[in-house]
Structures are given as structure tokens and as C-alpha cells.
Design a protein around this motif. Structure first.
Motif, PDB file in Angstrom:
ATOM      1  N   VAL A 225      22.766  22.864  23.932  1.00  0.00           N
ATOM      2  CA  VAL A 225      24.289  23.136  22.968  1.00  0.00           C
ATOM      3  C   VAL A 225      23.629  24.563  22.286  1.00  0.00           C
ATOM      4  O   VAL A 225      24.641  25.590  22.047  1.00  0.00           O
ATOM      5  CB  VAL A 225      24.215  21.756  22.202  1.00  0.00           C
ATOM      6  N   LEU A 226      22.417  24.668  21.656  1.00  0.00           N
ATOM      7  CA  LEU A 226      22.302  25.721  20.725  1.00  0.00           C
ATOM      8  C   LEU A 226      21.945  27.162  21.458  1.00  0.00           C
ATOM      9  O   LEU A 226      22.557  28.255  20.862  1.00  0.00           O
ATOM     10  CB  LEU A 226      21.019  25.308  19.865  1.00  0.00           C
ATOM     11  N   TYR A 227      21.414  27.006  22.559  1.00  0.00           N
ATOM     12  CA  TYR A 227      20.991  28.228  23.167  1.00  0.00           C
ATOM     13  C   TYR A 227      22.028  28.629  24.723  1.00  0.00           C
ATOM     14  O   TYR A 227      22.439  29.908  24.441  1.00  0.00           O
ATOM     15  CB  TYR A 227      19.632  28.316  23.627  1.00  0.00           C
ATOM     16  N   GLU A 228      22.406  27.843  25.303  1.00  0.00           N
ATOM     17  CA  GLU A 228      22.959  28.103  26.630  1.00  0.00           C
ATOM     18  C   GLU A 228      24.656  28.369  26.168  1.00  0.00           C
ATOM     19  O   GLU A 228      25.336  29.272  26.549  1.00  0.00           O
ATOM     20  CB  GLU A 228      22.723  27.078  27.689  1.00  0.00           C
ATOM     21  N   ALA A 229      25.025  27.407  25.264  1.00  0.00           N
ATOM     22  CA  ALA A 229      26.377  27.110  25.023  1.00  0.00           C
ATOM     23  C   ALA A 229      27.117  28.475  24.488  1.00  0.00           C
ATOM     24  O   ALA A 229      28.212  28.495  24.330  1.00  0.00           O
ATOM     25  CB  ALA A 229      26.747  25.916  24.259  1.00  0.00           C
ATOM     26  N   SER A 230      26.297  29.487  23.825  1.00  0.00           N
ATOM     27  CA  SER A 230      26.699  30.470  23.067  1.00  0.00           C
ATOM     28  C   SER A 230      27.101  31.450  24.128  1.00  0.00           C
ATOM     29  O   SER A 230      27.908  32.347  23.789  1.00  0.00           O
ATOM     30  CB  SER A 230      25.677  31.079  22.243  1.00  0.00           C
ATOM     31  N   GLN A 231      27.057  31.283  25.345  1.00  0.00           N
ATOM     32  CA  GLN A 231      27.557  32.414  26.394  1.00  0.00           C
ATOM     33  C   GLN A 231      28.776  31.909  26.826  1.00  0.00           C
ATOM     34  O   GLN A 231      29.532  30.815  26.918  1.00  0.00           O
ATOM     35  CB  GLN A 231      26.193  32.232  27.742  1.00  0.00           C
ATOM     36  N   SER A 232      29.429  32.766  27.360  1.00  0.00           N
ATOM     37  CA  SER A 232      30.493  32.587  28.071  1.00  0.00           C
ATOM     38  C   SER A 232      30.725  31.919  29.287  1.00  0.00           C
ATOM     39  O   SER A 232      31.583  31.196  29.266  1.00  0.00           O
ATOM     40  CB  SER A 232      31.266  34.284  28.075  1.00  0.00           C
ATOM     41  N   GLU A 233      29.784  31.885  30.074  1.00  0.00           N
ATOM     42  CA  GLU A 233      29.559  31.146  31.069  1.00  0.00           C
ATOM     43  C   GLU A 233      28.059  30.794  31.514  1.00  0.00           C
ATOM     44  O   GLU A 233      27.272  31.599  31.190  1.00  0.00           O
ATOM     45  CB  GLU A 233      30.139  31.965  32.485  1.00  0.00           C
ATOM     46  N   VAL A 234      27.888  29.697  32.168  1.00  0.00           N
ATOM     47  CA  VAL A 234      26.607  29.244  32.292  1.00  0.00           C
ATOM     48  C   VAL A 234      26.575  28.835  33.670  1.00  0.00           C
ATOM     49  O   VAL A 234      27.626  28.342  34.413  1.00  0.00           O
ATOM     50  CB  VAL A 234      26.170  28.197  31.399  1.00  0.00           C
ATOM     51  N   PRO A 235      25.516  28.591  34.332  1.00  0.00           N
ATOM     52  CA  PRO A 235      25.258  28.128  35.645  1.00  0.00           C
ATOM     53  C   PRO A 235      25.644  26.837  36.013  1.00  0.00           C
ATOM     54  O   PRO A 235      25.480  25.832  34.974  1.00  0.00           O
ATOM     55  CB  PRO A 235      23.595  28.272  35.984  1.00  0.00           C
ATOM     56  N   LEU A 236      26.588  26.394  36.937  1.00  0.00           N
ATOM     57  CA  LEU A 236      27.078  25.137  36.920  1.00  0.00           C
ATOM     58  C   LEU A 236      26.165  24.255  37.046  1.00  0.00           C
ATOM     59  O   LEU A 236      26.356  22.905  36.617  1.00  0.00           O
ATOM     60  CB  LEU A 236      28.074  25.117  38.225  1.00  0.00           C
ATOM     61  N   GLN A 237      25.093  24.550  37.778  1.00  0.00           N
ATOM     62  CA  GLN A 237      24.018  23.232  37.771  1.00  0.00           C
ATOM     63  C   GLN A 237      23.498  23.009  36.274  1.00  0.00           C
ATOM     64  O   GLN A 237      22.913  21.891  36.135  1.00  0.00           O
ATOM     65  CB  GLN A 237      22.770  23.797  38.523  1.00  0.00           C
ATOM     66  N   LYS A 238      23.256  23.681  35.468  1.00  0.00           N
ATOM     67  CA  LYS A 238      22.678  23.650  33.952  1.00  0.00           C
ATOM     68  C   LYS A 238      24.076  22.618  33.532  1.00  0.00           C
ATOM     69  O   LYS A 238      23.620  21.838  32.759  1.00  0.00           O
ATOM     70  CB  LYS A 238      22.622  24.957  33.393  1.00  0.00           C
ATOM     71  N   GLU A 239      25.057  22.995  33.725  1.00  0.00           N
ATOM     72  CA  GLU A 239      26.092  22.344  32.770  1.00  0.00           C
ATOM     73  C   GLU A 239      26.173  21.015  33.471  1.00  0.00           C
ATOM     74  O   GLU A 239      26.199  19.963  32.527  1.00  0.00           O
ATOM     75  CB  GLU A 239      27.391  22.782  33.296  1.00  0.00           C
ATOM     76  N   LEU A 240      25.866  20.722  34.596  1.00  0.00           N
ATOM     77  CA  LEU A 240      25.667  19.309  35.181  1.00  0.00           C
ATOM     78  C   LEU A 240      24.519  18.359  34.884  1.00  0.00           C
ATOM     79  O   LEU A 240      24.680  17.226  34.535  1.00  0.00           O
ATOM     80  CB  LEU A 240      26.021  19.314  36.697  1.00  0.00           C
ATOM     81  N   ARG A 241      23.367  19.264  34.695  1.00  0.00           N
ATOM     82  CA  ARG A 241      22.292  18.656  34.252  1.00  0.00           C
ATOM     83  C   ARG A 241      22.332  18.061  32.694  1.00  0.00           C
ATOM     84  O   ARG A 241      21.768  16.941  32.347  1.00  0.00           O
ATOM     85  CB  ARG A 241      21.210  19.730  34.341  1.00  0.00           C
ATOM     86  N   MET A 242      22.926  19.106  31.821  1.00  0.00           N
ATOM     87  CA  MET A 242      23.238  18.535  30.602  1.00  0.00           C
ATOM     88  C   MET A 242      24.172  17.221  30.647  1.00  0.00           C
ATOM     89  O   MET A 242      23.678  16.286  29.912  1.00  0.00           O
ATOM     90  CB  MET A 242      23.865  19.765  29.847  1.00  0.00           C
ATOM     91  N   LEU A 243      25.097  17.356  31.487  1.00  0.00           N
ATOM     92  CA  LEU A 243      26.306  16.281  31.541  1.00  0.00           C
ATOM     93  C   LEU A 243      25.192  14.899  31.980  1.00  0.00           C
ATOM     94  O   LEU A 243      25.372  13.709  31.304  1.00  0.00           O
ATOM     95  CB  LEU A 243      27.202  16.411  32.695  1.00  0.00           C
ATOM     96  N   LYS A 244      24.622  15.019  32.889  1.00  0.00           N
ATOM     97  CA  LYS A 244      23.662  13.797  33.202  1.00  0.00           C
ATOM     98  C   LYS A 244      22.681  13.344  32.273  1.00  0.00           C
ATOM     99  O   LYS A 244      22.625  12.249  31.761  1.00  0.00           O
ATOM    100  CB  LYS A 244      22.853  14.174  34.479  1.00  0.00           C
ATOM    101  N   ASP A 245      22.224  14.374  31.399  1.00  0.00           N
ATOM    102  CA  ASP A 245      21.315  14.119  30.179  1.00  0.00           C
ATOM    103  C   ASP A 245      22.104  13.172  29.357  1.00  0.00           C
ATOM    104  O   ASP A 245      21.629  12.335  28.570  1.00  0.00           O
ATOM    105  CB  ASP A 245      20.624  15.223  29.633  1.00  0.00           C
ATOM    106  N   TYR A 246      23.371  13.599  28.903  1.00  0.00           N
ATOM    107  CA  TYR A 246      24.093  12.822  27.965  1.00  0.00           C
ATOM    108  C   TYR A 246      24.520  11.551  28.607  1.00  0.00           C
ATOM    109  O   TYR A 246      24.233  10.588  27.903  1.00  0.00           O
ATOM    110  CB  TYR A 246      25.466  13.653  27.948  1.00  0.00           C
ATOM    111  N   ILE A 247      24.728  11.463  29.642  1.00  0.00           N
ATOM    112  CA  ILE A 247      25.186  10.045  30.069  1.00  0.00           C
ATOM    113  C   ILE A 247      23.861   9.063  30.120  1.00  0.00           C
ATOM    114  O   ILE A 247      24.053   7.960  29.936  1.00  0.00           O
ATOM    115  CB  ILE A 247      25.882  10.284  31.711  1.00  0.00           C
TER     116      ILE A 247
END
Length: 385
Positions: A225-247
Motif C-alpha cells: 500500500v505504501l510503496y507500490e500503490a503510489s504508481q499508476s499501474e502495477v504488475p497484475l501478479q503483485k496486485e493478486l498477491r496483495m489480494l491473497k494476503d488480505y484474504i
């Protein structure tokens, strides 16, 4: 968008505004052509105002060919080929459309308009037709009219597209600036935060393995959230990994009561996505669904990729008579819809249904590929918990 609210007649996509806009354009064009045709050679020996109604009728007939060309360009050629930078196909199809329009116009001329003129002028027009009018000349006249209306329609469509695109970019920049300001207001210094988490993690490793694992997940989530989310776009794999961590963090508090089904297709590849776009949808599942269910809470999440189209299907059980997940007062859903409109205009579909016992979310987005993503960063998983 603000410009759509201020000038709905020009920019709104709602049918009443679009219908009035198109009617106004074709009324103007038909009237202009009618006044112009009244000066044609065949009408020079007649009173202008006497010829005007007949010219208006002819203009209305030729509008069939003009509408065919205009709508083919603005709803097919421009969005399907020109805006996707397929310039060769754009050129070929445009030339074919102009020729087809000229043929339609010529056929209208020799089958309908000629008969109307013969009824009106009799032998005078028959002589004029034999000496001056032929299918070849009618074809050239149709091509000339097609070039005019095609150029006007394409120019209007492109000017509107580029203006709205510029407004979306400005709006997105404004939203990003406001989001960064809000983050700064509430932000704890990252180094302090992560050092503290590391200390707690080290302490709990031996005393509480479950808590240690949760802290590790939370640390990864906060780092994203602090470092990656400041970008306009991120790799889809990282977004899904973050989603799985939250779940995984949410799943701990349910013990074995939560029936969780996560399926991620092996077709997930090297693509980019706007950061934190999917999280509010999953978060709402826990907030409005599982947390309200006493018995057998469940969530089903399926993620798939077909070509460059990303698909997300999210379902969760809920108690009856709960507020809709798609409640317009819900800030999370409102933000998701707003970001989708700003970042993926015309490239996404979001449908949220509130059934009696289940919330259903269907989301699809056209994503851009990225060559900078490590395929090993995220391995597709199939889990049933």
C-alpha cells in the motif's frame, strides 16, 4: 465528469441527450444541403423559394447514404481501428466506405430522385438528364457529398474523443493528488512502522506462530500500500498477491467456519493493472457478507485471463434483508466505479447484483501487457478452504 455535467447536450452518453444531439446535427445537415441544392443548374431558371421544398426533399433522400457513412465511421472505423492504431485497416475500410456511399448515393439519384425531377420538370429535365446526368456523374456527386459529411462526422468524433481524454487525464491527476494528500495526513513514518512490526514478528515467532504469520502478511500488505500503490499501474501478479494476503488475514478470525474458494487461472500473464482496484470489492464481501452470517459464511473468487481481457467473478453469501453491496452511499464501490471510468474508459464492465442470499460481482477489464514482470513472482493457485 464535470464537463459532462456542464455540457450534457454535447458530451453526455445518455440516450435523451444523444438523440437530441444527433437530431440537431442531421436537421442542420439536411437543411444546409437543401439550401445548397436549390442553387443547382437545374433550378436556375425557376424561383428559388419554389425550388427550395423540392431540394429539401432530395436532401432528405440522400441523407440515407450520408447516415450510412457517418455512423460507419464514428461507431466502427474510428473506435475499432483508428484509435487502436491500426492505420492500414483504417485506410482500406474508409476508402471502401466512401466508394460504397458514392454507389448508394448514385443509386438513390437514378432510382428515386430522377423520377421526382421528371414528375416536376417533365421534358425539360429529360433533356437535361440525357445531356448532363449519368451514373458516372451521379457517382462523383455522391463521392463529393460523402467526403464532406464523412470528414465532418469524423472530425466531430475525434475532437470529442481527444477533449474527453484530456479531461479524464486532468481528473485522474486531481484524484491522485487528493489521494496522496489524504495519505500524507494519516501516514505514520514507514520506517517506524516496519521496524515495529519486525520487532513484534521476532517476538511472536516462538510464542505464537499464528500471530507471527499474520504480522508477516500485514507487513507485506502495508508495504504494498505504501510503496507500490503510489504508481499508476502495477504488475497484475503483485496486485493478486496483495489480494491473497488480505484474504489470508481475514480468514484467520473465522477459524474453520469460512468456506473459501479461490481459483486463479494459469493464463494470468504479464499484464498491468491500477493498484488497489480489486481490494474494495473483496473487502465488501467480508464487511457485508461473511461478517453478518452466523452459520456457514462463504466466499468464492474466480480470476481468469482471456487474451488481454481480465475477468473477476466474486460471490459471497449474505443474510437476507441486508443493505445492497452496490449501495450508492458505499464509498468503496463509488471509488471503484469512479476509478474504472477514469483509468479504463470504454475498456471495462462492472456488474453488481444483490440477490436474496448472495452478492455477485462480475468485473472485466482490458489490460495492457508489461514486459517487466517476473512470471515467478506469482504462481497461480487453486485452493479450497
Amino acid at each position: 465528469m464535470l464537463v459532462m455535467e456542464k455540457l450534457p447536450f454535447i458530451f453526455s452518453d445518455r440516450w435523451p441527450h444523444r438523440l437530441r444531439r444527433h437530431l440537431a446535427f442531421w436537421i442542420f445537415w439536411t437543411s444546409f444541403q437543401g439550401f445548397l441544392y436549390s442553387f443547382a443548374a437545374i433550378n436556375r431558371n425557376r424561383d428559388y423559394w419554389e425550388s427550395l421544398p423540392h431540394s429539401m426533399l432530395e436532401s432528405l433522400i440522400f441523407m440515407i447514404a450520408h447516415m450510412f457513412l457517418a455512423y460507419s465511421l464514428i461507431y466502427f472505423v474510428i473506435p475499432k481501428f483508428l484509435l487502436k492504431q491500426k492505420y492500414l485497416m483504417t485506410s482500406v475500410i474508409t476508402v471502401l466506405l466512401f466508394l460504397a456511399t458514392a454507389c448508394i448515393s448514385a443509386l438513390l439519384n437514378i432510382t428515386i430522385v430522377d423520377d421526382l425531377r421528371l414528375d416536376r420538370y417533365g421534358e425539360e429535365y429529360a433533356k437535361y438528364k440525357l445531356t448532363s446526368v449519368s451514373f458516372h456523374l451521379a457517382l462523383l456527386a455522391g463521392l463529393r457529398g460523402g467526403l464532406t459529411i464523412g470528414g465532418i462526422a469524423a472530425a466531430i468524433k475525434l475532437m470529442k474523443y481527444w477533449y474527453l481524454k484530456e479531461q479524464r487525464i486532468l481528473q485522474l491527476q486531481k484524484e491522485n493528488t487528493e489521494a496522496q494528500l489524504q495519505l500524507l495526513k494519516a501516514q505514520v513514518h514507514p520506517h517506524f512502522l516496519f521496524n515495529t512490526l519486525n520487532n513484534i514478528y521476532s517476538y511472536t515467532q516462538s510464542n505464537s506462530p499464528v500471530a507471527s504469520k499474520m504480522i508477516s502478511r500485514l507487513s507485506d500488505l502495508l508495504r504494498y500500500v505504501l510503496y507500490e500503490a503510489s504508481q499508476s499501474e502495477v504488475p497484475l501478479q503483485k496486485e493478486l498477491r496483495m489480494l491473497k494476503d488480505y484474504i489470508d488475514l481475514e480468514r484467520v478470525r473465522y477459524d474453520d467456519r469460512l468456506d473459501l474458494d479461490i481459483q486463479i487461472s494459469e493464463e494470468i500473464g504479464d499484464y498491468k493493472i491500477a493498484p488497489l482496484l480489486l481490494l474494495p470489492l473483496v473487502e465488501n464481501c467480508f464487511k457485508h457478507g461473511t461478517s453478518q452470517m452466523i452459520d456457514q459464511p462463504w466466499i468464492s473468487l474466480h480470476l481468469d485471463m482471456k487474451g488481454n481481457r481480465f475477468y473477476m467473478r466474486l460471490l459471497n453469501g449474505k443474510q437476507r434483508k441486508l443493505a445492497s453491496m452496490d449501495d450508492p452511499r458505499g464509498i468503496g464501490i463509488m471509488n471503484v466505479r469512479k476509478r474504472l471510468e477514469l483509468v479504463y474508459p470504454g475498456r471495462h464492465e462492472l456488474a453488481i447484483k444483490n440477490e436474496e442470499d448472495v452478492f455477485i460481482v462480475n468485473l472485466s477489464i482490458d489490460l495492457e501487457p508489461s514486459g517487466e514482470i517476473n512470471k515467478q513472482a506469482f504462481k497461480p493457485v487453486l485452493t479450497h478452504a
